[in-house]
Enzyme design. Structure first.
Site, mmCIF file in Angstrom:
data_model
loop_
_atom_site.group_PDB
_atom_site.id
_atom_site.type_symbol
_atom_site.label_atom_id
_atom_site.label_comp_id
_atom_site.label_asym_id
_atom_site.label_seq_id
_atom_site.Cartn_x
_atom_site.Cartn_y
_atom_site.Cartn_z
ATOM 1 N N ASP A 130 0.841 -1.207 0.000
ATOM 2 C CA ASP A 130 0.000 0.000 0.000
ATOM 3 C C ASP A 130 0.875 1.257 0.000
ATOM 4 O O ASP A 130 0.369 2.370 -0.109
ATOM 5 C CB ASP A 130 -1.002 -0.010 1.170
ATOM 6 C CG ASP A 130 -0.332 -0.016 2.522
ATOM 7 O OD1 ASP A 130 0.905 -0.187 2.584
ATOM 8 O OD2 ASP A 130 -1.044 0.146 3.532
ATOM 9 N N SER A 131 2.204 1.072 0.051
ATOM 10 C CA SER A 131 3.114 2.200 -0.163
ATOM 11 C C SER A 131 2.861 2.826 -1.536
ATOM 12 O O SER A 131 3.312 3.938 -1.799
ATOM 13 C CB SER A 131 4.576 1.748 -0.046
ATOM 14 O OG SER A 131 4.824 0.643 -0.895
ATOM 15 N N ASP A 190 -1.122 -6.147 -0.366
ATOM 16 C CA ASP A 190 -1.416 -5.526 0.932
ATOM 17 C C ASP A 190 -2.905 -5.240 1.095
ATOM 18 O O ASP A 190 -3.559 -4.766 0.154
ATOM 19 C CB ASP A 190 -0.702 -4.160 0.990
ATOM 20 C CG ASP A 190 0.389 -4.122 2.025
ATOM 21 O OD1 ASP A 190 0.426 -4.996 2.909
ATOM 22 O OD2 ASP A 190 1.207 -3.186 1.942
ATOM 23 N N LYS A 212 -1.225 -9.432 2.721
ATOM 24 C CA LYS A 212 -0.475 -8.992 3.906
ATOM 25 C C LYS A 212 -1.349 -8.029 4.685
ATOM 26 O O LYS A 212 -2.062 -7.219 4.100
ATOM 27 C CB LYS A 212 0.828 -8.310 3.489
ATOM 28 C CG LYS A 212 1.600 -7.730 4.684
ATOM 29 C CD LYS A 212 3.016 -7.365 4.319
ATOM 30 C CE LYS A 212 3.189 -5.995 3.701
ATOM 31 N NZ LYS A 212 2.728 -4.866 4.526
ATOM 32 N N GLU A 233 -1.301 -5.544 8.481
ATOM 33 C CA GLU A 233 -0.470 -4.988 9.556
ATOM 34 C C GLU A 233 -1.076 -5.303 10.919
ATOM 35 O O GLU A 233 -2.299 -5.381 11.058
ATOM 36 C CB GLU A 233 -0.353 -3.463 9.388
ATOM 37 C CG GLU A 233 0.409 -3.078 8.138
ATOM 38 C CD GLU A 233 0.648 -1.563 8.035
ATOM 39 O OE1 GLU A 233 0.384 -0.825 9.009
ATOM 40 O OE2 GLU A 233 1.110 -1.146 6.954
ATOM 41 N N GLU A 268 9.301 -4.250 10.260
ATOM 42 C CA GLU A 268 9.696 -2.938 9.726
ATOM 43 C C GLU A 268 10.311 -2.055 10.811
ATOM 44 O O GLU A 268 9.755 -1.915 11.916
ATOM 45 C CB GLU A 268 8.477 -2.226 9.107
ATOM 46 C CG GLU A 268 8.839 -0.854 8.539
ATOM 47 C CD GLU A 268 7.839 -0.300 7.543
ATOM 48 O OE1 GLU A 268 6.884 -1.008 7.185
ATOM 49 O OE2 GLU A 268 8.042 0.861 7.119
HETATM 50 O O1 KIV Z 1 3.523 -1.134 1.568
HETATM 51 C C1 KIV Z 1 4.703 -1.545 1.527
HETATM 52 O O2 KIV Z 1 5.465 -1.264 0.600
HETATM 53 C C2 KIV Z 1 5.154 -2.377 2.631
HETATM 54 C C3 KIV Z 1 6.626 -2.579 2.746
HETATM 55 C C4 KIV Z 1 7.171 -1.421 3.471
HETATM 56 C C5 KIV Z 1 6.967 -3.864 3.404
HETATM 57 O O3 KIV Z 1 4.375 -2.808 3.428
#
Ligand code: KIV
Length: 273
Positions: free
Chosen positions: A48-49, A87, A117, A119, A186
Protein backbone atom coordinates in the site's frame (compact mmCIF):
# COMPACT_ATOMS: atom_id res chain seq x y z
CA UNK A 1 6.68 -32.83 -26.25
CA UNK A 2 4.87 -30.91 -23.53
CA UNK A 3 6.28 -27.68 -22.18
CA UNK A 4 5.67 -27.27 -18.45
CA UNK A 5 4.18 -23.84 -17.71
CA UNK A 6 6.25 -21.76 -15.25
CA UNK A 7 4.94 -22.44 -11.78
CA UNK A 8 4.67 -19.68 -9.21
CA UNK A 9 6.31 -19.91 -5.80
CA UNK A 10 3.61 -20.61 -3.22
CA UNK A 11 3.09 -19.34 0.32
CA UNK A 12 3.88 -22.80 1.85
CA UNK A 13 7.13 -22.91 -0.18
CA UNK A 14 8.10 -19.51 1.15
CA UNK A 15 7.27 -20.63 4.70
CA UNK A 16 9.54 -23.66 4.26
CA UNK A 17 12.50 -21.30 3.60
CA UNK A 18 12.82 -20.45 7.33
CA UNK A 19 16.50 -20.56 8.27
CA UNK A 20 17.54 -21.56 4.71
CA UNK A 21 18.44 -19.49 1.64
CA UNK A 22 17.62 -15.80 2.32
CA UNK A 23 14.34 -14.60 0.77
CA UNK A 24 14.53 -11.78 -1.80
CA UNK A 25 11.55 -9.46 -2.21
CA UNK A 26 10.71 -6.07 -3.70
CA UNK A 27 7.58 -4.01 -4.01
CA UNK A 28 6.01 -3.70 -7.44
CA UNK A 29 2.91 -1.87 -8.63
CA UNK A 30 3.14 -2.17 -12.42
CA UNK A 31 3.14 -4.94 -15.02
CA UNK A 32 6.38 -3.81 -16.67
CA UNK A 33 8.46 -3.49 -13.51
CA UNK A 34 7.02 -6.83 -12.31
CA UNK A 35 8.28 -8.44 -15.54
CA UNK A 36 11.81 -7.10 -14.92
CA UNK A 37 11.93 -8.14 -11.25
CA UNK A 38 10.22 -11.53 -11.57
CA UNK A 39 13.28 -13.71 -12.31
CA UNK A 40 15.26 -12.32 -9.36
CA UNK A 41 12.81 -12.25 -6.45
CA UNK A 42 10.93 -14.85 -4.42
CA UNK A 43 7.93 -12.60 -3.89
CA UNK A 44 6.60 -9.31 -5.20
CA UNK A 45 4.66 -7.19 -2.74
CA UNK A 46 1.97 -4.93 -4.11
CA UNK A 47 2.42 -2.70 -1.08
CA UNK A 48 0.00 0.00 0.00
CA UNK A 49 3.11 2.20 -0.16
CA UNK A 50 1.80 2.71 -3.72
CA UNK A 51 -0.32 5.49 -2.22
CA UNK A 52 2.82 7.45 -1.35
CA UNK A 53 5.05 6.28 -4.21
CA UNK A 54 2.61 6.36 -7.17
CA UNK A 55 0.05 8.87 -5.95
CA UNK A 56 2.16 11.28 -3.87
CA UNK A 57 0.03 10.82 -0.73
CA UNK A 58 1.56 11.74 2.65
CA UNK A 59 0.61 8.38 4.24
CA UNK A 60 -0.87 5.02 3.24
CA UNK A 61 -4.12 5.70 5.14
CA UNK A 62 -6.21 6.92 2.13
CA UNK A 63 -5.37 3.87 -0.03
CA UNK A 64 -8.47 1.86 -1.04
CA UNK A 65 -9.12 -1.81 -1.77
CA UNK A 66 -9.91 -0.88 -5.39
CA UNK A 67 -6.44 0.72 -5.81
CA UNK A 68 -4.80 -2.44 -4.43
CA UNK A 69 -6.85 -4.74 -6.68
CA UNK A 70 -6.08 -2.69 -9.81
CA UNK A 71 -2.32 -2.73 -9.23
CA UNK A 72 -2.40 -6.34 -7.99
CA UNK A 73 -3.88 -7.30 -11.33
CA UNK A 74 -1.13 -5.45 -13.19
CA UNK A 75 1.64 -7.18 -11.20
CA UNK A 76 0.06 -10.60 -11.78
CA UNK A 77 -0.06 -9.89 -15.53
CA UNK A 78 3.60 -8.88 -15.57
CA UNK A 79 5.00 -11.78 -13.53
CA UNK A 80 4.90 -15.54 -13.85
CA UNK A 81 7.23 -17.02 -11.24
CA UNK A 82 7.27 -14.94 -8.06
CA UNK A 83 4.63 -15.25 -5.36
CA UNK A 84 2.54 -12.07 -5.51
CA UNK A 85 1.41 -10.72 -2.13
CA UNK A 86 -1.13 -7.88 -2.05
CA UNK A 87 -1.42 -5.53 0.93
CA UNK A 88 -4.78 -5.05 2.62
CA UNK A 89 -5.30 -1.28 2.91
CA UNK A 90 -6.30 0.56 6.09
CA UNK A 91 -10.01 0.13 6.84
CA UNK A 92 -10.47 -3.05 4.82
CA UNK A 93 -9.78 -5.63 7.58
CA UNK A 94 -9.60 -4.18 11.10
CA UNK A 95 -13.27 -3.89 12.11
CA UNK A 96 -14.00 -7.63 12.19
CA UNK A 97 -12.57 -10.92 11.00
CA UNK A 98 -15.60 -11.31 8.71
CA UNK A 99 -14.84 -7.95 7.08
CA UNK A 100 -11.24 -9.05 6.68
CA UNK A 101 -12.33 -12.28 4.99
CA UNK A 102 -14.64 -10.43 2.57
CA UNK A 103 -11.85 -8.02 1.59
CA UNK A 104 -9.20 -10.74 1.33
CA UNK A 105 -11.50 -12.94 -0.78
CA UNK A 106 -12.02 -10.03 -3.21
CA UNK A 107 -8.26 -9.53 -3.48
CA UNK A 108 -7.56 -13.21 -4.13
CA UNK A 109 -10.47 -13.68 -6.58
CA UNK A 110 -10.05 -10.43 -8.52
CA UNK A 111 -6.23 -10.38 -8.82
CA UNK A 112 -5.35 -14.08 -8.74
CA UNK A 113 -2.51 -13.30 -6.29
CA UNK A 114 -1.18 -15.97 -3.91
CA UNK A 115 -1.37 -14.21 -0.53
CA UNK A 116 -2.34 -11.05 1.30
CA UNK A 117 -0.48 -8.99 3.91
CA UNK A 118 -1.98 -7.16 6.84
CA UNK A 119 -0.47 -4.99 9.56
CA UNK A 120 -0.68 -5.59 13.29
CA UNK A 121 0.31 -8.09 15.96
CA UNK A 122 -1.53 -9.68 18.90
CA UNK A 123 -4.70 -7.65 18.23
CA UNK A 124 -4.92 -9.07 14.68
CA UNK A 125 -4.11 -12.68 15.68
CA UNK A 126 -7.76 -13.79 15.75
CA UNK A 127 -8.24 -12.38 12.23
CA UNK A 128 -5.04 -14.03 10.98
CA UNK A 129 -6.32 -17.38 12.32
CA UNK A 130 -9.80 -16.86 10.78
CA UNK A 131 -8.31 -16.10 7.35
CA UNK A 132 -5.63 -18.82 7.44
CA UNK A 133 -8.19 -21.48 8.39
CA UNK A 134 -10.34 -20.41 5.43
CA UNK A 135 -7.72 -20.68 2.71
CA UNK A 136 -6.23 -17.18 2.77
CA UNK A 137 -2.43 -17.23 3.11
CA UNK A 138 -1.53 -14.31 5.40
CA UNK A 139 1.77 -12.45 5.66
CA UNK A 140 1.94 -10.44 8.89
CA UNK A 141 3.61 -7.05 9.40
CA UNK A 142 5.00 -6.06 12.82
CA UNK A 143 7.34 -3.45 14.27
CA UNK A 144 6.55 -0.12 12.64
CA UNK A 145 3.09 -0.39 11.07
CA UNK A 146 2.70 2.63 8.76
CA UNK A 147 -1.11 2.43 8.61
CA UNK A 148 -1.10 3.34 12.33
CA UNK A 149 0.87 6.56 11.68
CA UNK A 150 -1.91 8.74 13.09
CA UNK A 151 -1.79 6.83 16.38
CA UNK A 152 2.02 6.44 16.45
CA UNK A 153 2.69 10.08 15.55
CA UNK A 154 5.67 9.34 13.28
CA UNK A 155 7.54 6.75 11.20
CA UNK A 156 10.43 6.53 13.76
CA UNK A 157 12.39 3.25 14.27
CA UNK A 158 11.40 1.20 17.30
CA UNK A 159 12.84 -1.15 19.92
CA UNK A 160 16.20 0.49 20.49
CA UNK A 161 16.17 -0.50 24.19
CA UNK A 162 15.72 -4.07 25.40
CA UNK A 163 13.20 -2.96 28.01
CA UNK A 164 10.80 -2.05 25.13
CA UNK A 165 10.99 -5.40 23.29
CA UNK A 166 8.27 -7.45 25.01
CA UNK A 167 5.22 -6.15 23.04
CA UNK A 168 7.01 -6.60 19.71
CA UNK A 169 7.96 -10.20 20.57
CA UNK A 170 4.42 -10.87 21.76
CA UNK A 171 3.02 -9.48 18.48
CA UNK A 172 5.33 -11.61 16.34
CA UNK A 173 4.64 -14.80 18.32
CA UNK A 174 0.88 -14.19 18.25
CA UNK A 175 0.56 -13.91 14.48
CA UNK A 176 2.96 -16.81 13.87
CA UNK A 177 0.88 -19.01 16.20
CA UNK A 178 -2.30 -17.81 14.46
CA UNK A 179 -1.06 -19.26 11.16
CA UNK A 180 0.72 -16.46 9.26
CA UNK A 181 3.16 -18.01 6.75
CA UNK A 182 5.69 -15.19 7.02
CA UNK A 183 5.96 -11.69 8.46
CA UNK A 184 7.48 -8.35 7.56
CA UNK A 185 9.42 -6.67 10.38
CA UNK A 186 9.70 -2.94 9.73
CA UNK A 187 12.09 -0.37 11.25
CA UNK A 188 13.26 -2.08 14.42
CA UNK A 189 16.76 -2.21 15.88
CA UNK A 190 18.96 -5.14 14.81
CA UNK A 191 19.06 -6.99 18.18
CA UNK A 192 15.25 -6.98 18.35
CA UNK A 193 14.94 -8.20 14.73
CA UNK A 194 17.37 -11.00 15.60
CA UNK A 195 15.41 -11.94 18.73
CA UNK A 196 12.09 -12.02 16.80
CA UNK A 197 13.66 -14.06 13.98
CA UNK A 198 14.92 -16.61 16.50
CA UNK A 199 11.59 -16.69 18.34
CA UNK A 200 9.22 -17.47 15.45
CA UNK A 201 9.06 -20.58 13.22
CA UNK A 202 8.17 -18.59 10.07
CA UNK A 203 10.43 -16.44 7.87
CA UNK A 204 10.89 -12.81 8.87
CA UNK A 205 11.32 -10.28 6.06
CA UNK A 206 13.13 -7.13 7.12
CA UNK A 207 12.69 -3.58 5.90
CA UNK A 208 14.94 -1.27 7.88
CA UNK A 209 15.32 -4.17 10.32
CA UNK A 210 18.91 -5.32 9.56
CA UNK A 211 20.32 -8.49 7.95
CA UNK A 212 19.29 -10.47 11.05
CA UNK A 213 16.01 -11.37 9.28
CA UNK A 214 15.32 -14.42 7.04
CA UNK A 215 14.87 -12.17 4.00
CA UNK A 216 14.74 -8.56 2.86
CA UNK A 217 12.28 -6.30 1.09
CA UNK A 218 12.74 -2.76 -0.22
CA UNK A 219 10.39 -0.35 -1.94
CA UNK A 220 11.57 -0.54 -5.58
CA UNK A 221 11.41 3.20 -6.27
CA UNK A 222 13.43 3.91 -3.09
CA UNK A 223 16.28 1.56 -4.01
CA UNK A 224 16.31 2.85 -7.60
CA UNK A 225 16.70 6.49 -6.53
CA UNK A 226 13.29 7.50 -7.87
CA UNK A 227 11.59 8.54 -4.61
CA UNK A 228 12.02 12.16 -3.51
CA UNK A 229 12.20 11.18 0.19
CA UNK A 230 13.84 7.91 1.21
CA UNK A 231 14.20 6.38 4.69
CA UNK A 232 17.75 6.55 6.09
CA UNK A 233 18.29 2.78 6.03
CA UNK A 234 17.74 2.44 2.24
CA UNK A 235 20.81 1.64 0.15
CA UNK A 236 20.38 3.10 -3.32
CA UNK A 237 21.25 0.50 -5.96
CA UNK A 238 20.45 2.91 -8.79
CA UNK A 239 20.06 6.65 -9.50
CA UNK A 240 17.24 6.59 -12.02
CA UNK A 241 15.84 10.05 -11.24
CA UNK A 242 19.02 11.60 -12.69
CA UNK A 243 18.83 9.32 -15.76
CA UNK A 244 15.19 10.23 -16.42
CA UNK A 245 15.87 13.95 -16.03
CA UNK A 246 18.85 13.79 -18.42
CA UNK A 247 16.75 11.93 -21.03
CA UNK A 248 13.83 14.35 -20.74
CA UNK A 249 16.15 17.38 -20.97
CA UNK A 250 17.71 16.00 -24.16
CA UNK A 251 14.27 15.30 -25.68
CA UNK A 252 13.04 18.82 -24.84
CA UNK A 253 16.23 20.33 -26.27
CA UNK A 254 15.85 18.39 -29.56
CA UNK A 255 12.19 19.35 -29.98
CA UNK A 256 12.83 23.05 -29.23
CA UNK A 257 15.87 23.20 -31.56
CA UNK A 258 14.00 21.37 -34.36
CA UNK A 259 16.50 18.51 -34.07
CA UNK A 260 13.85 15.88 -33.33
CA UNK A 261 14.74 12.88 -35.57
CA UNK A 262 12.86 12.28 -38.81
CA UNK A 263 11.27 8.95 -39.78
CA UNK A 264 13.44 8.04 -42.79
CA UNK A 265 14.88 4.99 -40.98
CA UNK A 266 11.54 3.92 -39.54
CA UNK A 267 9.41 4.14 -42.69
CA UNK A 268 11.96 4.05 -45.57
CA UNK A 269 10.41 5.23 -48.84
CA UNK A 270 9.77 2.35 -51.26
CA UNK A 271 11.68 2.62 -54.53
CA UNK A 272 9.35 3.11 -57.52
CA UNK A 273 9.11 0.00 -59.76
O1 KIV B 1 3.52 -1.13 1.57
C1 KIV B 1 4.70 -1.55 1.53
O2 KIV B 1 5.47 -1.26 0.60
C2 KIV B 1 5.15 -2.38 2.63
C3 KIV B 1 6.63 -2.58 2.75
C4 KIV B 1 7.17 -1.42 3.47
C5 KIV B 1 6.97 -3.86 3.40
O3 KIV B 1 4.38 -2.81 3.43
Amino acid sequence: MSIEPTRRITAPELRARKGKEPIVALTSYHAHTARILDPYVDFLLVGDSLGMVMHGLETTVPVTLEMMILQGHAVMRGSQRALVVVDMPFGSYEASKEDAFRSAARVLKETGCGAIKLEGGAKMAETVRFLSERGVPVMGHVGLTPQAVNALGSFKALGREEKDWAPFLEDARAIAEAGAFSMVIEAVAEPLAKRITEAVPIPTIGIGASPACDGQILVLEDMLGLSPRVPKFVKKYGELAGGIEAAVKEYAREVRNREFPGLANVYPLKAKA
